[in-house]
Design a protein around this motif. Structure first.
Motif, PDB file in Angstrom:
ATOM      1  N   THR A  58      56.246 110.218  19.976  1.00 59.84           N
ATOM      2  CA  THR A  58      56.688 111.298  19.088  1.00 59.84           C
ATOM      3  C   THR A  58      56.728 112.629  19.823  1.00 59.84           C
ATOM      4  N   LEU A  59      55.690 112.919  20.595  1.00 57.27           N
ATOM      5  CA  LEU A  59      55.674 114.176  21.331  1.00 57.27           C
ATOM      6  C   LEU A  59      56.697 114.178  22.464  1.00 57.27           C
ATOM      7  N   LEU A  60      56.866 113.054  23.121  1.00 61.44           N
ATOM      8  CA  LEU A  60      57.854 112.960  24.189  1.00 61.44           C
ATOM      9  C   LEU A  60      59.272 113.096  23.631  1.00 61.44           C
ATOM     10  N   ASP A  61      59.535 112.501  22.477  1.00 55.11           N
ATOM     11  CA  ASP A  61      60.834 112.635  21.831  1.00 55.11           C
ATOM     12  C   ASP A  61      61.127 114.084  21.483  1.00 55.11           C
ATOM     13  N   SER A  62      60.118 114.776  21.010  1.00 59.46           N
ATOM     14  CA  SER A  62      60.281 116.185  20.678  1.00 59.46           C
ATOM     15  C   SER A  62      60.578 117.013  21.922  1.00 59.46           C
ATOM     16  N   ALA A  63      59.903 116.715  23.026  1.00 58.18           N
ATOM     17  CA  ALA A  63      60.128 117.472  24.263  1.00 58.18           C
ATOM     18  C   ALA A  63      61.509 117.198  24.842  1.00 58.18           C
ATOM     19  N   VAL A  64      61.955 115.965  24.782  1.00 56.40           N
ATOM     20  CA  VAL A  64      63.282 115.629  25.303  1.00 56.40           C
ATOM     21  C   VAL A  64      64.368 116.262  24.444  1.00 56.40           C
ATOM     22  N   TRP A  65      64.208 116.200  23.125  1.00 53.86           N
ATOM     23  CA  TRP A  65      65.198 116.796  22.234  1.00 53.86           C
ATOM     24  C   TRP A  65      65.223 118.314  22.389  1.00 53.86           C
ATOM     25  N   SER A  66      64.082 118.901  22.715  1.00 55.56           N
ATOM     26  CA  SER A  66      63.987 120.348  22.856  1.00 55.56           C
ATOM     27  C   SER A  66      64.904 120.882  23.950  1.00 55.56           C
ATOM     28  N   ALA A 116      65.046 122.645  14.407  1.00 57.50           N
ATOM     29  CA  ALA A 116      64.075 123.020  15.432  1.00 57.50           C
ATOM     30  C   ALA A 116      62.643 122.936  14.904  1.00 57.50           C
ATOM     31  N   LEU A 117      62.471 123.070  13.604  1.00 62.27           N
ATOM     32  CA  LEU A 117      61.141 122.952  12.998  1.00 62.27           C
ATOM     33  C   LEU A 117      60.592 121.535  13.149  1.00 62.27           C
ATOM     34  N   ARG A 118      61.486 120.587  13.340  1.00 65.20           N
ATOM     35  CA  ARG A 118      61.077 119.193  13.521  1.00 65.20           C
ATOM     36  C   ARG A 118      60.179 119.035  14.749  1.00 65.20           C
ATOM     37  N   MET A 119      60.385 119.869  15.760  1.00 68.39           N
ATOM     38  CA  MET A 119      59.543 119.792  16.961  1.00 68.39           C
ATOM     39  C   MET A 119      58.090 120.137  16.624  1.00 68.39           C
ATOM     40  N   GLY A 120      57.889 121.130  15.803  1.00 66.61           N
ATOM     41  CA  GLY A 120      56.532 121.490  15.387  1.00 66.61           C
ATOM     42  C   GLY A 120      55.895 120.439  14.509  1.00 66.61           C
ATOM     43  N   LEU A 144      52.454 118.101  15.185  1.00 61.58           N
ATOM     44  CA  LEU A 144      51.364 117.852  14.239  1.00 61.58           C
ATOM     45  C   LEU A 144      51.165 116.361  13.994  1.00 61.58           C
ATOM     46  N   VAL A 145      52.257 115.636  13.877  1.00 60.93           N
ATOM     47  CA  VAL A 145      52.166 114.179  13.655  1.00 60.93           C
ATOM     48  C   VAL A 145      51.510 113.504  14.856  1.00 60.93           C
ATOM     49  N   ALA A 146      51.873 113.926  16.059  1.00 64.23           N
ATOM     50  CA  ALA A 146      51.299 113.332  17.266  1.00 64.23           C
ATOM     51  C   ALA A 146      49.792 113.585  17.330  1.00 64.23           C
ATOM     52  N   ASN A 147      49.357 114.794  17.021  1.00 64.13           N
ATOM     53  CA  ASN A 147      47.931 115.096  17.029  1.00 64.13           C
ATOM     54  C   ASN A 147      47.198 114.344  15.928  1.00 64.13           C
ATOM     55  N   GLY A 148      47.828 114.191  14.788  1.00 66.51           N
ATOM     56  CA  GLY A 148      47.214 113.432  13.707  1.00 66.51           C
ATOM     57  C   GLY A 148      47.067 111.954  14.049  1.00 66.51           C
ATOM     58  N   LEU A 149      48.058 111.400  14.730  1.00 68.26           N
ATOM     59  CA  LEU A 149      47.977 109.983  15.124  1.00 68.26           C
ATOM     60  C   LEU A 149      46.906 109.756  16.191  1.00 68.26           C
ATOM     61  N   VAL A 150      46.732 110.713  17.095  1.00 71.41           N
ATOM     62  CA  VAL A 150      45.670 110.571  18.087  1.00 71.41           C
ATOM     63  C   VAL A 150      44.304 110.643  17.399  1.00 71.41           C
ATOM     64  N   GLY A 151      44.174 111.547  16.442  1.00 74.70           N
ATOM     65  CA  GLY A 151      42.916 111.638  15.703  1.00 74.70           C
ATOM     66  C   GLY A 151      42.656 110.435  14.828  1.00 74.70           C
TER      67      GLY A 151
END
Length: 153
Positions: free
Chosen positions: A40-48, A136-140, A144-151
């Motif tokens: 999820t975080l990698l997808d956000s960075a690539v799309w960014s 662009a808000l989807r990146m933020g 949050l989703v990535a941090n929640g999944l790690v937790g």
């Protein structure tokens, strides 16, 4: 029905939680949650940094920091053996293994909580305060989703 002196809660744990199947399912689910969080975080960075992102908001190192701290916190928490938490002998001298294990466990939980709080802080300061629109808000939100999944793992 007599209550054991060592039990903390009134109700006992179900027997299926003690099985090897439940442990394996938990291990595989934790791996799936972490891989989904990283994707999820990698997808956000690539799309960014793709041409599809028409905004001025991009994923920088600051966006990765909460994920890194959350991951470090979960690694620290999972590296502490449960048996070490209750190994203190009631003497004033000794190695103090349980005390050290509890300190390391606290640092792991603090790192995890700091990563989660950092993710919310980055989301609010970078996306909500600047009133970023939804593509662009989807990146933020993905941060949050990535941090929640790690937790969650």
């Amino acid at each position: 029905m007599t209550m054991s002196e060592e039990r903390l809660f009134r109700f006992s744990k179900p027997e299926w939680l003690n099985s090897a199947w439940a442990r394996n399912a938990g291990v595989y689910a934790a791996g799936a949650f972490f891989s989904l969080a990283f994707y999820t975080l990698l997808d956000s960075a690539v799309w960014s940094h793709s041409p599809l992102n028409a905004s001025d908001v991009h994923i920088r190192f600051v966006d990765w920091l909460p994920f890194i701290f959350s991951t470090l916190g979960m690694l620290i928490i999972n590296s502490v053996e449960k048996a070490r938490l209750s190994q203190d002998s009631f003497s004033y001298s000794g190695s103090g293994v349980a005390w050290k294990a509890r300190v390391v466990l606290f640092l792991g939980f603090a790192s995890l909580a700091g990563g989660m709080a950092g993710g919310v802080t980055v989301f609010v300061l970078k996306y909500v305060v600047k009133d970023v629109g939804f593509p662009a808000l989807r990146m933020g939100v993905e941060n949050l989703v990535a941090n929640g999944l790690v937790g969650l793992r």
